[in-house]
Design a protein around this motif. Structure first.
Motif, PDB file in Angstrom:
ATOM      1  N   SER A  40       1.088  -1.346  -0.451  1.00 34.41           N
ATOM      2  CA  SER A  40      -0.005  -0.271  -0.129  1.00 34.41           C
ATOM      3  C   SER A  40       0.646   1.263  -0.370  1.00 34.41           C
ATOM      4  O   SER A  40       0.482   2.163  -0.159  1.00 34.41           O
ATOM      5  N   LYS A  42       2.201   5.447  -7.803  1.00 35.59           N
ATOM      6  CA  LYS A  42       0.827   5.206  -8.427  1.00 35.59           C
ATOM      7  C   LYS A  42      -0.055   6.338  -8.689  1.00 35.59           C
ATOM      8  O   LYS A  42      -0.065   6.177 -10.235  1.00 35.59           O
ATOM      9  N   SER A  98      -0.416  -1.784  -7.774  1.00 35.76           N
ATOM     10  CA  SER A  98      -1.158  -1.449  -7.824  1.00 35.76           C
ATOM     11  C   SER A  98      -3.267  -2.516  -7.919  1.00 35.76           C
ATOM     12  O   SER A  98      -3.237  -2.217  -7.182  1.00 35.76           O
ATOM     13  N   SER A  99      -3.285  -3.216  -9.220  1.00 38.52           N
ATOM     14  CA  SER A  99      -3.747  -4.147  -9.281  1.00 38.52           C
ATOM     15  C   SER A  99      -3.948  -4.767  -7.348  1.00 38.52           C
ATOM     16  O   SER A  99      -4.981  -5.471  -7.589  1.00 38.52           O
ATOM     17  N   ASN A 152      -4.684  -3.459  -5.075  1.00 45.00           N
ATOM     18  CA  ASN A 152      -6.975  -3.209  -4.196  1.00 45.00           C
ATOM     19  C   ASN A 152      -7.142  -4.958  -4.452  1.00 45.00           C
ATOM     20  O   ASN A 152      -8.425  -5.013  -4.287  1.00 45.00           O
ATOM     21  N   ASN A 207      -6.630  -5.589  -0.909  1.00 48.77           N
ATOM     22  CA  ASN A 207      -7.777  -4.369  -0.588  1.00 48.77           C
ATOM     23  C   ASN A 207      -9.409  -5.095  -0.253  1.00 48.77           C
ATOM     24  O   ASN A 207     -10.028  -4.895   0.965  1.00 48.77           O
ATOM     25  N   THR A 245     -14.851  -6.337  -7.957  1.00 54.26           N
ATOM     26  CA  THR A 245     -13.514  -5.884  -8.053  1.00 54.26           C
ATOM     27  C   THR A 245     -12.319  -6.414  -7.919  1.00 54.26           C
ATOM     28  O   THR A 245     -11.117  -6.140  -8.769  1.00 54.26           O
ATOM     29  N   GLU A 305     -10.119  -6.752 -11.512  1.00 57.03           N
ATOM     30  CA  GLU A 305      -8.698  -6.774 -11.599  1.00 57.03           C
ATOM     31  C   GLU A 305      -7.729  -6.956 -12.045  1.00 57.03           C
ATOM     32  O   GLU A 305      -6.011  -7.249 -13.044  1.00 57.03           O
TER      33      GLU A 305
END
Length: 791
Positions: free
Chosen positions: A607, A614, A628-629, A632, A635, A647, A651
């Protein structure tokens, strides 16, 4: 910690009982450390030991020297003599009985040469207003302030022989205002200016005598306090340290006709006007010799005669040294000497008269005034500029720079200028030990000379110092990077490498302390890498071809299995390569965490990395986009949102799709891991689809996403022959087939909802309803029927 201590590390170590082996070497794992092998003799064997010394650990320089160097190198003006004057004052105040004073005395000689060079040699229009302060400050004896304080409290100070010695010294120095202030303590002067009612014994005779004395002292005051002498009537500004705002307000009430009390300032601006005022003042002195009151005062106090004679210029037998004779000559006979050659002529004459023509330093002064400017450098070098001490070496180099800039040294001296500059840089580094001050001073010294026109050794020395410097704080590193960034923008590859070395040292520091501060240290480390990427971008800013190569390389790299990276990643650029490596490593760790194969990965680390990278680099560096994906996905799982599967599916699809270069940046092992992440989502959807209503079901994957995963499955199936993986591939194919069916149903349902929504919007807009169809026109009826058929 002497300023002029000659330091040699080998000499220091030679006193050790062990012998130094050859050779020495810089530690490749720590470029700021020097490895020194020692051979230690034991009874039956010889054993070698390796000792390490940090490159920034020198002999040390006291805080006064460091402060002086900072003031000299950080200021844009060449006011070296002012800074040296303050340095000597502070050093003199802090010196103790253990200090033999040699270093301070040599520094005072350097100060004298610097003062002479700045005011008389480098000055294009030197005047005697520059020469007098130089002589007063460095050659004439100073006035004892304690003695003056004693005279102020004495009832009859004129009875002390020292009183008249101090008074004559003040006049010889040209400090006529100070001489008048001392003369006011004379008992006759005090009685002359007493108020009439201050004594009950004042009679007519005494009052007449007091009036005569008062008139005589008034005449003497007018002469002393109106003297338009070059350099001023006090030595207040001789060192050039104090501004006019720091001085007390001066009384400018006229005392002599034709002479303003501030006319001494004209010597620096208008020599002709100053000389006119000076002649008027000299005429007033000549007329004062026949003044009745002054003659009476001289009869009462004969010691005043020598003062008047000196002011008149009749002092041939009063001067015991050549500095006093030269200063008096300028002050009271020839204040209009216009060139240093004329000054050198007078100096040579007084050196012969006082048998001082064999004195070494006086001959140096004479040679400099006669135009031998190279003597300045040679003397400074002898006084400590070549000793390896930081302050004198720096002063020597800076004055050489000024002389070269003013073209007072021949062009052939450019190599000497470079040698002195590099010697000063080495002296600073070896003489400073505290918190990066030495590196900052070295950078400030070399930076103005790191140009293509100057010797390449200067830039190389700066780069080498940067590469071997290990900053202890972020502030030190940031300060140095800000200083040298303009050199990087001028395409200095070596300086860029030095900057990257500093950045990597900070990155390693935070990586090594990750367990203490956790993810915050990783965030700081990535911030430093971003700073390095900015420097690399600045280096390639105007090189379109090279910039395109770097961009293609950073965007076209791929992930490899087992956390290994192809050697090609390392050629993208030091900081870019480290960013890619870190993103790939953390991406692998995250994927292992998601698959349940490892629990050692901290999602907070990912993170923090994504937070830093990012916005700026997600669109240009694939590894940042992948991380980043994956972040995600993590998260979404942590959030426990009912729609988290959508989500995650989105991703996963993004990661498995081809990039702008037409290839998937992920290695097959990561593609396989993502497919395994998608399998539970597909299976859960199938269960919901089988038990629920088909009309209310919504697939997490789109048809495009299913097609992408099918393509990846087809690719992977050609690479694996393991039976377990082949069985898993069959399970994936079945799940993807059913998932494609659900995705089609979901998309059709969504399409139907959109049509209904558009139909309602159209009906509302046209106000068409079936109950009133008979009242519509043929065209409106056809539109309504067509919409109903579509539904």
């Amino acid at each position: 910690q002497g300023c002029f201590q000659d330091y040699k590390i080998i000499k220091m170590l030679s006193s050790s009982p062990v012998r130094i082996a050859s050779p020495m070497a810089w530690d490749p794992k720590s470029p700021s450390s020097l490895l020194l092998p020692f051979i230690k003799k034991l009874k039956n064997e010889k054993r070698m030991e390796i000792h390490s010394f940090a490159s920034q650990d020198g002999i040390g320089a006291n805080m006064i020297e460091l402060s002086t160097l900072l003031k000299i190198l950080e200021t844009e003006k060449s006011n070296y003599r002012q800074v040296l004057h303050k340095c000597i004052e502070e050093w003199d105040q802090q010196s103790d009985s253990t200090d033999d004073g040699t270093s301070l005395e040599m520094l005072k000689l350097i100060y004298a040469i610097t003062h002479l060079t700045e005011t008389l040699i480098l000055n294009p229009n030197p005047t005697m207003a520059d020469a007098v302060p130089f002589l007063r400050l460095h050659y004439l004896p100073n006035v004892d302030n304690d003695a003056i304080a004693k005279f102020e409290s004495a009832a009859h100070p004129e009875e002390y022989e020292e009183y008249w010695s101090v008074l004559e010294l003040l006049v010889r120095r040209g400090c006529t205002s100070d001489a008048w202030a001392l003369l006011c303590h004379h008992s006759i002067c005090r009685r002359a200016f007493l108020s009439p009612d201050s004594s009950n014994t004042v009679n007519e005779y005494h009052e007449e005598q007091r009036q005569v004395d008062r008139d005589g002292f008034f005449t003497l005051r007018a002469i002393l306090e109106s003297a338009p002498l070059p350099g001023g009537r006090t030595d207040y500004h001789d060192a050039g340290v104090l501004d006019d705002a720091d001085a007390d307000a001066e009384d400018i009430t006229p005392l002599l006709d034709g002479v303003h009390r501030l006319d001494y300032e004209l010597w620096r601006t208008n020599t002709n006007m100053a000389m006119t005022s000076y002649r008027t003042w000299k005429a007033a002195i000549d007329s004062a010799t026949s003044n009745v009151a002054l003659m009476a005062l001289q009869r009462r106090e004969p010691r005043l005669i020598s003062i008047i004679e000196m002011l008149s210029g009749n002092f041939s037998n009063m001067m015991s040294t050549w500095p006093e004779a030269l200063c008096a000559e300028i002050l009271y006979l020839r204040p209009n000497l216009s060139t240093t050659n004329e000054l050198s002529t007078r100096l040579n004459r007084f050196l012969r008269i006082h048998n001082a023509d064999n004195e070494g330093f006086s001959q140096t002064l004479l040679a400099i005034l006669e135009g031998n400017h190279g003597r300045i450098i040679s003397v400074l070098y002898e006084l400590g500029g070549g000793s390896g001490a930081a302050l004198p070496a720096t002063i020597t180099s800076l004055l050489c720079n000024l002389l070269m800039k003013s073209k007072l040294l021949p062009p052939s001296s450019e190599e000497l200028q470079t040698d002195l500059l590099l010697a000063a840089a080495d002296a600073i580094i070896s003489s400073t030990t505290s918190n990066g001050i030495g590196m900052r001073l070295t950078t400030l010294l070399l930076l103005p000379h790191c140009t293509p026109k100057r010797d390449i050794r200067i830039t190389a020395t700066l780069a080498e110092a940067l590469e071997r410097f290990c900053p202890r704080t972020d502030a030190e590193a940031k300060d140095l990077l800000d200083l040298v960034q303009p050199i990087v923008q001028k395409k200095s590859r070596r300086v860029l490498d030095g900057c990257i070395s500093i950045i990597i040292s900070r990155v390693r520091y935070y990586e090594q302390h990750q367990q203490i501060a956790g993810s915050n240290n990783i965030k700081t480390a990535m911030t430093w890498l971003v700073r390095g990427m900015e420097l690399e971008d600045a280096f390639y800013s105007n090189d379109t071809e090279q910039q395109q190569k770097v961009n293609d390389a950073t965007a076209n790299h791929i992930f490899y299995s087992d956390n290994t990276i192809d050697s090609a990643v390392g050629c993208f650029g030091s900081c870019v390569g480290l960013v890619i490596r870190k993103c790939i490593q953390v991406s692998h760790d995250l994927l292992e965490l998601l698959l349940g194969k490892s629990k050692s990965c901290d999602p907070a680390v990912a993170s923090q990395i994504v937070l830093v990278l990012k916005d700026e680099y997600e669109d240009t560096i694939d590894s940042v986009r992948v991380l980043s994906s994956l972040n995600n996905i993590v998260n979404a799982i942590i959030s426990q949102d009912p729609k988290s599967e959508i989500t995650r599916a989105l991703e996963i699809t993004k990661l498995l799709m081809k990039n702008q270069h037409g290839c998937c940046p992920l290695a097959p092992i990561m593609q396989w891991g993502l497919l395994l992440l998608a399998l539970p989502i597909l299976n859960n959807e199938q269960k919901c689809f089988d038990t629920g209503s088909a009309t209310d079901f919504q697939s997490a994957f789109t048809t495009q996403g299913i097609h992408v995963m099918m393509e990846r499955v087809l690719h992977i199936s050609t690479l694996h022959e393991d039976e377990k993986k082949l069985e898993k591939l069959d399970e994936l194919r079945e799940a993807l087939t059913k998932g494609l069916m659900r995705a089609i149903i979901t998309e059709n349902a969504l399409r139907k909802q959109d049509i209904l929504k558009q139909s309602r919007t159209y009906s509302d807009k046209k106000n068409l309803t079936s109950t009133e169809i008979n009242s519509y026109s043929p065209t409106e009826r056809e539109e309504l029927v067509q919409k109903m058929l579509d539904l």
